[in-house]
Motif scaffolding. Sequence first.
Motif, PDB file in Angstrom:
ATOM      1  N   SER A  88      -2.265   1.430   7.875  1.00 14.99           N
ATOM      2  CA  SER A  88      -3.413   0.686   7.376  1.00 14.99           C
ATOM      3  C   SER A  88      -3.845   1.369   6.084  1.00 14.99           C
ATOM      4  O   SER A  88      -4.209   2.541   6.096  1.00 14.99           O
ATOM      5  CB  SER A  88      -4.543   0.713   8.408  1.00 14.99           C
ATOM      6  OG  SER A  88      -5.645  -0.004   7.939  1.00 14.99           O
ATOM      7  N   LEU A  89      -3.754   0.641   4.967  1.00 22.92           N
ATOM      8  CA  LEU A  89      -4.027   1.231   3.655  1.00 22.92           C
ATOM      9  C   LEU A  89      -5.126   0.482   2.918  1.00 22.92           C
ATOM     10  O   LEU A  89      -5.003  -0.729   2.683  1.00 22.92           O
ATOM     11  CB  LEU A  89      -2.770   1.180   2.784  1.00 22.92           C
ATOM     12  CG  LEU A  89      -1.501   1.829   3.317  1.00 22.92           C
ATOM     13  CD1 LEU A  89      -0.320   1.454   2.438  1.00 22.92           C
ATOM     14  CD2 LEU A  89      -1.685   3.331   3.367  1.00 22.92           C
ATOM     15  N   PRO A  90      -6.199   1.173   2.502  1.00 24.33           N
ATOM     16  CA  PRO A  90      -7.160   0.521   1.612  1.00 24.33           C
ATOM     17  C   PRO A  90      -6.489   0.307   0.254  1.00 24.33           C
ATOM     18  O   PRO A  90      -5.687   1.137  -0.189  1.00 24.33           O
ATOM     19  CB  PRO A  90      -8.314   1.518   1.522  1.00 24.33           C
ATOM     20  CG  PRO A  90      -7.730   2.828   1.933  1.00 24.33           C
ATOM     21  CD  PRO A  90      -6.548   2.549   2.804  1.00 24.33           C
ATOM     22  N   LEU A  91      -6.798  -0.818  -0.381  1.00 22.30           N
ATOM     23  CA  LEU A  91      -6.138  -1.156  -1.635  1.00 22.30           C
ATOM     24  C   LEU A  91      -7.051  -0.994  -2.841  1.00 22.30           C
ATOM     25  O   LEU A  91      -8.237  -1.318  -2.785  1.00 22.30           O
ATOM     26  CB  LEU A  91      -5.628  -2.600  -1.585  1.00 22.30           C
ATOM     27  CG  LEU A  91      -4.623  -2.925  -0.482  1.00 22.30           C
ATOM     28  CD1 LEU A  91      -4.249  -4.398  -0.534  1.00 22.30           C
ATOM     29  CD2 LEU A  91      -3.385  -2.043  -0.590  1.00 22.30           C
ATOM     30  N   MET A  92      -6.467  -0.517  -3.937  1.00 25.25           N
ATOM     31  CA  MET A  92      -7.139  -0.446  -5.225  1.00 25.25           C
ATOM     32  C   MET A  92      -7.263  -1.861  -5.785  1.00 25.25           C
ATOM     33  O   MET A  92      -8.266  -2.226  -6.384  1.00 25.25           O
ATOM     34  CB  MET A  92      -6.338   0.430  -6.187  1.00 25.25           C
ATOM     35  CG  MET A  92      -6.949   0.555  -7.569  1.00 25.25           C
ATOM     36  SD  MET A  92      -5.905   1.465  -8.769  1.00 25.25           S
ATOM     37  CE  MET A  92      -5.220   2.794  -7.838  1.00 25.25           C
ATOM     38  N   SER A  93      -6.187  -2.660  -5.585  1.00 31.60           N
ATOM     39  CA  SER A  93      -6.202  -4.050  -6.048  1.00 31.60           C
ATOM     40  C   SER A  93      -5.203  -4.856  -5.235  1.00 31.60           C
ATOM     41  O   SER A  93      -4.272  -4.311  -4.649  1.00 31.60           O
ATOM     42  CB  SER A  93      -5.867  -4.133  -7.537  1.00 31.60           C
ATOM     43  OG  SER A  93      -4.540  -3.703  -7.773  1.00 31.60           O
ATOM     44  N   PHE A  94      -5.444  -6.169  -5.219  1.00 32.24           N
ATOM     45  CA  PHE A  94      -4.537  -7.105  -4.561  1.00 32.24           C
ATOM     46  C   PHE A  94      -4.566  -8.386  -5.377  1.00 32.24           C
ATOM     47  O   PHE A  94      -5.536  -9.137  -5.333  1.00 32.24           O
ATOM     48  CB  PHE A  94      -4.975  -7.354  -3.113  1.00 32.24           C
ATOM     49  CG  PHE A  94      -3.994  -8.188  -2.335  1.00 32.24           C
ATOM     50  CD1 PHE A  94      -2.686  -7.754  -2.158  1.00 32.24           C
ATOM     51  CD2 PHE A  94      -4.372  -9.380  -1.780  1.00 32.24           C
ATOM     52  CE1 PHE A  94      -1.771  -8.511  -1.435  1.00 32.24           C
ATOM     53  CE2 PHE A  94      -3.472 -10.147  -1.054  1.00 32.24           C
ATOM     54  CZ  PHE A  94      -2.175  -9.712  -0.881  1.00 32.24           C
TER      55      PHE A  94
END
Length: 106
Positions: free
Chosen positions: A72-78
């Motif tokens: 589970s990875l928080p994203l800088m951008s998507f």
Amino acid sequence: MTQKDAQAITVRGAWHGEANDPKRRFEGTIIASEYAGIRKGTRARITFGHSNARSQSAAEHGTYTLVAGSRSLPLMSFTCRTIGTTGSHVTDQSQEDDWLAVPLTG
């Protein structure tokens, strides 16, 4: 670290749910990954969560999280690779496309 320097993950998939639905999610398959532990062919889900702060706008408060396998990875951008925008700007949510996920690293 800039987005250019980050380890990118490309996910092919589509959004499910209306833009204002808290259960809205993106589902797809990893088609390319520079991130260790996230492999091509892995099923992935991306969700958007927001804080309970006064403003609920995605542009002001909130984070995308990629879930692939046990990671589970928080994203800088998507962002959509085709049109270069986030999920809130996609007119046909059900259309599959390639999206670029850039994990936060710390």
